[in-house]
Design an enzyme around this catalytic site. Structure first.
Site, PDB file in Angstrom:
ATOM      1  N   GLU A  77     -35.020  -3.272-138.642  1.00 12.04           N
ATOM      2  CA  GLU A  77     -35.068  -1.947-139.290  1.00 12.04           C
ATOM      3  C   GLU A  77     -33.942  -1.025-138.825  1.00 12.04           C
ATOM      4  OE1 GLU A  77     -37.717  -3.464-137.990  1.00 12.04           O
ATOM      5  OE2 GLU A  77     -39.294  -3.548-139.518  1.00 12.04           O
ATOM      6  N   PHE A 133     -54.214  -0.321-135.991  1.00 16.99           N
ATOM      7  CA  PHE A 133     -53.162  -1.335-135.916  1.00 16.99           C
ATOM      8  C   PHE A 133     -51.862  -0.801-136.540  1.00 16.99           C
ATOM      9  CE2 PHE A 133     -51.002  -5.102-137.841  1.00 16.99           C
ATOM     10  CZ  PHE A 133     -50.573  -5.655-136.634  1.00 16.99           C
ATOM     11  N   GLN A 134     -50.797  -0.893-135.802  1.00 15.33           N
ATOM     12  CA  GLN A 134     -49.464  -0.431-136.215  1.00 15.33           C
ATOM     13  C   GLN A 134     -49.437   1.043-136.572  1.00 15.33           C
ATOM     14  OE1 GLN A 134     -47.986  -3.403-139.057  1.00 15.33           O
ATOM     15  NE2 GLN A 134     -47.051  -4.464-137.332  1.00 15.33           N
ATOM     16  N   LYS A 189     -51.030   4.190-146.525  1.00 18.06           N
ATOM     17  CA  LYS A 189     -51.238   3.087-147.459  1.00 18.06           C
ATOM     18  C   LYS A 189     -52.267   3.437-148.538  1.00 18.06           C
ATOM     19  CE  LYS A 189     -51.910  -1.913-147.366  1.00 18.06           C
ATOM     20  NZ  LYS A 189     -52.100  -3.078-146.475  1.00 18.06           N
ATOM     21  N   MET A 236     -15.640  -0.237-122.587  1.00 17.25           N
ATOM     22  CA  MET A 236     -15.526   1.200-122.339  1.00 17.25           C
ATOM     23  C   MET A 236     -16.188   1.576-121.010  1.00 17.25           C
ATOM     24  SD  MET A 236     -14.141   3.884-123.394  1.00 17.25           S
ATOM     25  CE  MET A 236     -13.844   4.223-125.117  1.00 17.25           C
TER      26      MET A 236
END
Ligand SMILES: Cc1ncc(C[n+]2csc(CCOP(=O)(O)OP(=O)(O)O)c2C)c(N)n1
Length: 625
Positions: free
Chosen positions: A103, A165-166, A215, A535
């Protein structure tokens, strides 16, 4: 808690009865695969349902319609439980979905897409880890004022707060890193909220917006007769109609300051590019013969091959740009937030200058650098106002001569002797020579990014796509994917997209090669492989007495064979003489290619102004640091 579970089951059942698979990822993903015959059939079947302008039936369909109505052609994301209804609706929309490997990369791709297309990019993720994986990309877009819309799935409303959940408080997590975010809690307004968030991302000072989509709201039926209060979007619309022109009295005062300046300098920032004001800005500088420097995000706002161009200023900017900023008596700064990598120490930044600051965001005025002449408005509109108010150009011939002399005194340079390893700067120059002006350059973060800034000649806006403010390693490859898709959609399939990566940066998002291969995207990745996080190594050598703690990799994968394993073309170059032909071969390859350039691990980025130092006192060699 107790009655939450049965209600959750209800949603699963309801979903199943609609034919959408709430818990079967197989089904959801297959519908988004255009090569899958099952999907073609599904899309065709569904097009009968949605091709008409009839009322939408679910919240998810309202979201898909909102994206279509906003003109969204492509979106980047990853499927998952809470966002599945939205994906299911997207299957029958005109929006092309590009499935990314992570993502974070979806956010970077959307960000870069937006920079190249000049329209907000769109990314999607599920709730919980999907949303938190977007966070780096959202923060990156916020720091660079890049227009982007993130859509995140959320657990059903009755589970919010239950540690479901999630479940993550995505609104809370992203509040400080978005321009605007909204929890969509009503299927009847969800489409309007998404459209509004898309529009907000691209108006005024651009930036990332986010809509969190529970949802149950996505699955719920839309009441086609419902009347809803559209105040939010009405307010936002009127907000967007804010006068882009600056206060006329301020404009007059600024014009007088420019007329009487003896050592004027323009400083063009990313805001000039974002406002599509590069033409106006270029005409302004040329009309009054004012030397131009840019910020790092402002590269491309003014053609660097123009004799007035001083290239970019700041920590690794050119010596001549930093000299001009240090000695100017009138700094015309447009679309910049004066970040510390540009200014160094504030006390020593443009110490002799009257500062004219043009910015769309009033919050930027005198935030870091005091503005003697604040001009709030759209970059192009305000420059046109100022131009109209200037009666005579500044008498700055001696100053222009001085700037030219500084260019000769402090050229960007590097040593390349026969016995030495390949120099990274040489690779950047080879790509620049082999490609057209409209080539899009993306980078990761580190030394390679600075060499791209220094040794590429940027002449057009929206050709430079990098992570400026946040400095996010791993930005380059997903950005190249987003940039490629934006260019292809615009019919610019012949345009090259070149991504410069460090070995460390590349390893952070290398999995996105799978996306470039699957989508057959013509991107060329040049890994400036110094087997260090270079760097950091440079700073350790300069400021930590050379103790290279955790900056030496000692071993990195063979990026050429790794690229081949992904299905891309892989090349390896160790010798300077092989650079031009390999660059040509990689550019000619019609698909993703990776060149693993083994470059000098001891090479440093110079000049350099140490953090907080004076721009006029840049180091030209390691000994000066
Ligand atoms: C995500 C992230 N982690 C850590 C850093 C700190 N950092 C800045 S530059 C750099 C080195 C980058 O190494 P590499 O990609 O190999 O590029 P090089 O400097 O060698 O060109 C690091 C670790 C960062 N900018 N971003």
């Amino acid at each position: 808690m107790t009655d939450a579970k049965p209600r959750h089951r209800e949603y699963t059942d309801e979903t199943a009865s609609r034919g959408a698979a709430a818990d079967s990822t197989d089904d959801g993903i297959a519908r988004n695969d255009e090569s899958d015959p099952r999907q073609e059939e599904t899309n065709q079947d569904r097009s009968h349902e949605t091709d008409d302008d009839g009322p939408v039936s679910t919240g998810a369909e309202a979201i898909a319609r909102a994206l279509e109505a906003s003109g969204v052609e492509s979106a980047f994301g990853i499927q998952g439980g809470a966002i599945m209804p939205v994906y299911d609706a997207l299957a029958s929309s005109s929006v092309r979905h590009v499935t990314m490997a992570h993502e974070q990369a979806a956010a970077h791709a959307a960000d870069a897409y937006g920079v190249v297309a000049g329209e907000p990019g769109v990314c999607l993720a599920t709730s919980g880890p999907g949303a938190t994986n977007l966070v780096t990309g959202i923060a990156d877009a916020k720091m660079d004022s890049d227009a982007m819309l993130a859509l995140t799935g959320q657990v059903p409303r009755d589970l919010v707060g239950n540690d479901a959940f999630q479940e993550t408080d995505t609104i809370g997590v992203t509040r400080p890193i978005t321009k605007y975010n909204a929890f969509a809690d009503d299927p009847n307004t969800i489409g309007a909220v998404v459209e509004d968030a898309f529009r907000r991302a691209g108006c005024d000072r651009q930036g990332p917006t986010l809509v969190d989509l529970p949802k149950d709201v996505s699955l719920a039926d839309v009441d086609e007769h419902a009347e809803f209060d559209d105040t939010t979007s009405t307010e936002a619309r009127s907000d967007g109609e804010r006068n882009p022109r600056a206060d006329p009295d301020g404009v007059e005062a600024a014009a007088r300051a420019i007329e009487s300046a003896e050592r004027p300098v323009c400083l063009f920032g990313g805001g000039v590019v974002a406002a599509d004001a590069s033409d106006v800005a270029t005409t302004f500088a040329r009309t009054y013969e004012i030397p131009v420097t840019t910020t790092m995000p402002g590269l491309g706002s003014f053609p660097e091959d123009d004799e007035l161009a001083l290239s970019f200023a700041g920590m690794h900017g050119t010596g001549y740009a930093n000299m001009a900023i240090t000695h100017t008596d009138c700094l015309i700064a447009v679309g910049t937030r004066f970040d510390d990598r540009l200014t160094g120490g504030i006390d020593t930044f443009a110490p002799e200058a009257d500062v004219i600051h043009v910015d769309i965001d009033p919050a930027e005025i005198s935030k870091n650098v005091h503005a003697d002449y604040p001009l709030v408005g759209d970059a192009g509109a305000v420059l046109e106002q100022v131009s109209a108010a200037i009666e005579s150009p500044p008498a700055a011939e001696d100053w222009r001569t001085q700037c030219t002399e500084w260019k000769e005194t402090y050229p960007l340079t590097y040593a390349m002797n026969d016995h030495e390893p390949l120099k990274p700067q040489f690779v950047v120059e080879a790509f620049d020579a082999a490609t057209a002006d409209d080539t899009i350059v993306t980078t990761g973060v580190g030394q390679h990014q600075m060499w791209a800034c220094q040794f590429w000649t940027f002449t057009e806006p929206r050709t430079w796509v990098s992570s400026h403010g946040l400095g996010t390693m791993g930005y380059g490859l997903p950005a190249a994917i987003g940039a490629r898709i934006a260019a292809d959609e615009a019919g610019e399939t012949d345009r090259d997209v070149v991504c410069f990566e460090g070995d460390g940066s590349f390893l952070m998002t290398i999995q996105e090669l799978s996306v470039a291969v699957r989508e057959n995207l013509d991107v060329t990745i040049a890994v400036l492989n110094n087997e260090h996080i270079g760097m950091v190594r440079q700073w350790q050598d300069a400021f930590f007495e050379g103790r290279r703690m955790a900056s030496e990799y000692d071993w990195v994968p063979a990026f050429d064979t790794l690229a081949e394993a992904f299905g891309a073309r892989g090349f390896r170059v160790d010798d300077r003489d092989d650079v031009p032909a390999t660059v040509e071969a990689a550019l000619d390859y019609d698909g993703p290619s990776v060149i693993d350039f083994h470059v000098d691990p001891e090479e440093n980025v110079l000049p350099m102004v140490p953090s907080g130092g004076a721009n006029g006192q840049f180091a030209l060699s390691e000994d000066h640091l």
